[in-house]
Design an enzyme around this catalytic site. Structure first.
Site, PDB file in Angstrom:
ATOM      1  N   GLY A  14       0.751  -1.381  -0.070  1.00 18.87           N
ATOM      2  CA  GLY A  14       0.181  -0.025   0.160  1.00 18.87           C
ATOM      3  C   GLY A  14       0.735   1.169  -0.084  1.00 18.87           C
ATOM      4  O   GLY A  14       0.288   2.298   0.582  1.00 18.87           O
ATOM      5  N   LEU A  91      -4.556  -7.249  -6.660  1.00 16.13           N
ATOM      6  CA  LEU A  91      -4.073  -8.277  -7.613  1.00 16.13           C
ATOM      7  C   LEU A  91      -5.287  -9.327  -7.932  1.00 16.13           C
ATOM      8  O   LEU A  91      -5.025 -10.596  -7.807  1.00 16.13           O
ATOM      9  CB  LEU A  91      -3.121  -8.896  -6.985  1.00 16.13           C
ATOM     10  CG  LEU A  91      -1.656  -8.326  -6.898  1.00 16.13           C
ATOM     11  CD1 LEU A  91      -0.712  -9.110  -6.042  1.00 16.13           C
ATOM     12  CD2 LEU A  91      -1.269  -7.828  -7.942  1.00 16.13           C
ATOM     13  N   LYS A  92      -6.454  -8.877  -8.231  1.00 15.72           N
ATOM     14  CA  LYS A  92      -7.455  -9.889  -8.422  1.00 15.72           C
ATOM     15  C   LYS A  92      -8.196  -9.331  -9.651  1.00 15.72           C
ATOM     16  O   LYS A  92      -8.407  -8.069  -9.886  1.00 15.72           O
ATOM     17  CB  LYS A  92      -8.454 -10.113  -7.306  1.00 15.72           C
ATOM     18  CG  LYS A  92      -9.055 -11.085  -7.362  1.00 15.72           C
ATOM     19  CD  LYS A  92     -10.036 -11.460  -6.120  1.00 15.72           C
ATOM     20  CE  LYS A  92     -11.000 -12.647  -6.223  1.00 15.72           C
ATOM     21  NZ  LYS A  92     -10.487 -13.807  -6.523  1.00 15.72           N
ATOM     22  N   ASN A 108      -6.876   2.239 -12.518  1.00 13.18           N
ATOM     23  CA  ASN A 108      -5.865   1.527 -11.788  1.00 13.18           C
ATOM     24  C   ASN A 108      -4.484   1.955 -12.097  1.00 13.18           C
ATOM     25  O   ASN A 108      -4.264   2.657 -13.302  1.00 13.18           O
ATOM     26  CB  ASN A 108      -5.726  -0.040 -12.723  1.00 13.18           C
ATOM     27  CG  ASN A 108      -4.891  -0.917 -12.525  1.00 13.18           C
ATOM     28  OD1 ASN A 108      -4.455  -1.135 -11.238  1.00 13.18           O
ATOM     29  ND2 ASN A 108      -4.239  -1.441 -13.320  1.00 13.18           N
ATOM     30  N   HIS A 110      -0.443   1.119 -13.239  1.00 13.15           N
ATOM     31  CA  HIS A 110       0.410  -0.176 -13.594  1.00 13.15           C
ATOM     32  C   HIS A 110       1.753   0.331 -13.846  1.00 13.15           C
ATOM     33  O   HIS A 110       2.142   1.433 -14.183  1.00 13.15           O
ATOM     34  CB  HIS A 110      -0.149  -0.899 -15.120  1.00 13.15           C
ATOM     35  CG  HIS A 110       0.486  -1.999 -15.575  1.00 13.15           C
ATOM     36  ND1 HIS A 110       0.201  -3.095 -14.844  1.00 13.15           N
ATOM     37  CD2 HIS A 110       1.474  -2.204 -16.418  1.00 13.15           C
ATOM     38  CE1 HIS A 110       1.045  -4.092 -15.445  1.00 13.15           C
ATOM     39  NE2 HIS A 110       1.876  -3.446 -16.410  1.00 13.15           N
ATOM     40  N   SER A 142       1.836   3.964 -15.737  1.00 12.93           N
ATOM     41  CA  SER A 142       0.596   4.415 -16.377  1.00 12.93           C
ATOM     42  C   SER A 142      -0.624   4.364 -15.586  1.00 12.93           C
ATOM     43  O   SER A 142      -0.793   3.263 -14.582  1.00 12.93           O
ATOM     44  CB  SER A 142       0.275   3.496 -17.596  1.00 12.93           C
ATOM     45  OG  SER A 142       1.297   3.305 -18.466  1.00 12.93           O
ATOM     46  N   ASP A 151      -5.444  -4.686 -17.888  1.00 12.78           N
ATOM     47  CA  ASP A 151      -4.681  -3.427 -18.312  1.00 12.78           C
ATOM     48  C   ASP A 151      -4.682  -2.832 -19.191  1.00 12.78           C
ATOM     49  O   ASP A 151      -3.769  -1.780 -19.842  1.00 12.78           O
ATOM     50  CB  ASP A 151      -2.850  -3.826 -18.140  1.00 12.78           C
ATOM     51  CG  ASP A 151      -2.661  -4.242 -16.751  1.00 12.78           C
ATOM     52  OD1 ASP A 151      -3.197  -3.913 -15.784  1.00 12.78           O
ATOM     53  OD2 ASP A 151      -1.816  -5.411 -16.554  1.00 12.78           O
TER      54      ASP A 151
HETATM   55  C1  GRF Z   1       2.516  -0.924  -7.898  1.00 13.54           C
HETATM   56  O1  GRF Z   1       3.941  -1.234  -8.411  1.00 13.54           O
HETATM   57  C2  GRF Z   1       1.408  -0.920  -8.843  1.00 13.54           C
HETATM   58  O2  GRF Z   1       1.850  -0.260  -9.806  1.00 13.54           O
HETATM   59  C3  GRF Z   1       1.015  -2.255  -8.924  1.00 13.54           C
HETATM   60  O3  GRF Z   1       1.142  -2.838  -7.806  1.00 13.54           O
HETATM   61  C4  GRF Z   1       2.099  -2.315  -7.039  1.00 13.54           C
HETATM   62  C5  GRF Z   1       1.509  -2.034  -5.570  1.00 13.54           C
HETATM   63  O4  GRF Z   1       2.497  -1.402  -4.779  1.00 13.54           O
HETATM   64  N1  GRF Z   1      -0.451  -2.258  -9.559  1.00 13.54           N
HETATM   65  P1  GRF Z   1       2.001  -0.700  -3.421  1.00 13.54           P
HETATM   66  O5  GRF Z   1       1.316  -2.218  -2.736  1.00 13.54           O
HETATM   67  O6  GRF Z   1       1.233   0.463  -3.753  1.00 13.54           O
HETATM   68  O7  GRF Z   1       3.006  -0.437  -2.471  1.00 13.54           O
END
Ligand code: GRF
Length: 210
Positions: A14, A91-92, A108, A110, A142, A151
């Site tokens: 996070g 992640l889902k 989102n 990425h 992005s 994505d």
């Molecule tokens: C980040 O790299 C984001 O781009 C990807 O997942 C990672 C999350 O990192 N979707 P965090 O939990 O915000 O530190």
């Protein structure tokens, strides 16, 4: 202008969530994080939210169908009357049910310059390793609206990061993550100002006066 209400969905540490909380607390973003949801009970992101007095909810996805899990989440989200849902390391995958319900108000982040190095299985260090293996000289991050592709939704903002000769997936991830922490609040602020207009595949960023 009204402060927009933000829900953040997370599965991990996070740090991106933290960047949104910090930007909203110091007024850089006219938004308030009102809800954080995780499908992982031990996600440190939940702890971060609680430290800031934000409602943090774990909604298990175990032993239930995806649709059922999403209905549970939608029920909670809708109770909070949010303007935008931010996926920050969530992640889902979603079913069309959830995506259609929130299309145009779910974004989102990425860690690559989409459409490169995105899609199924592209998360965490795998994204950065793919960029290195491919030999590109720049990568980046992005922020995009979420649609039914993985994505692949309309891109809102991107930031390029130069790849150095001695980069590993880890060092590249670290530099890109720093940029993510600037880019994500920026995208939320544009949304809060009502300056994002989706036109097919493109997101038009309206001028402040438009
Ligand atoms: C980040 O790299 C984001 O781009 C990807 O997942 C990672 C999350 O990192 N979707 P965090 O939990 O915000 O530190």
């Amino acid at each position: 202008m009204k402060r927009i209400r933000v829900a953040v969905l997370v599965s991990g540490g996070g740090t991106n969530l933290q960047s949104i909380i910090d930007a909203s607390e110091n007024g850089r973003v006219n938004a308030e994080v009102v809800l954080v949801i995780s499908n992982i009970e031990s996600a440190y992101a939940l702890e971060r939210a609680r430290k800031h007095g934000i409602d943090a909810v774990f909604i298990s996805d175990k032993k239930k169908k995806r649709r059922e899990h999403e209905e549970e989440m939608a029920e909670v989200i809708d109770r909070y009357n949010v303007d935008i849902i931010v996926l920050a390391g969530y992640l889902k995958m979603f079913t069309p049910f959830f995506i259609r319900r929130y299309y145009g108000k779910m974004i989102n982040i990425h860690p690559a310059l989409l459409p490169l190095f995105g899609g199924e299985g592209m998360y965490g260090l795998k994204v950065h390793q793919a960029a290195l293996d491919c030999g590109v000289k720049v990568s980046g991050c992005s922020v995009h609206f979420v649609d039914e592709s993985i994505d692949g939704g309309p891109i809102i903002v991107q930031k390029a990061v130069k790849i150095e000769e001695d980069d590993s997936a880890e060092t590249l991830a670290e530099r890109i993550l720093k940029e993510e922490h600037i880019l994500l609040p920026k995208a939320i602020e544009l949304f809060a100002e009502g300056r994002l207009k989706i036109e097919g595949r493109r997101v038009k960023i309206l001028k402040k006066s438009d």
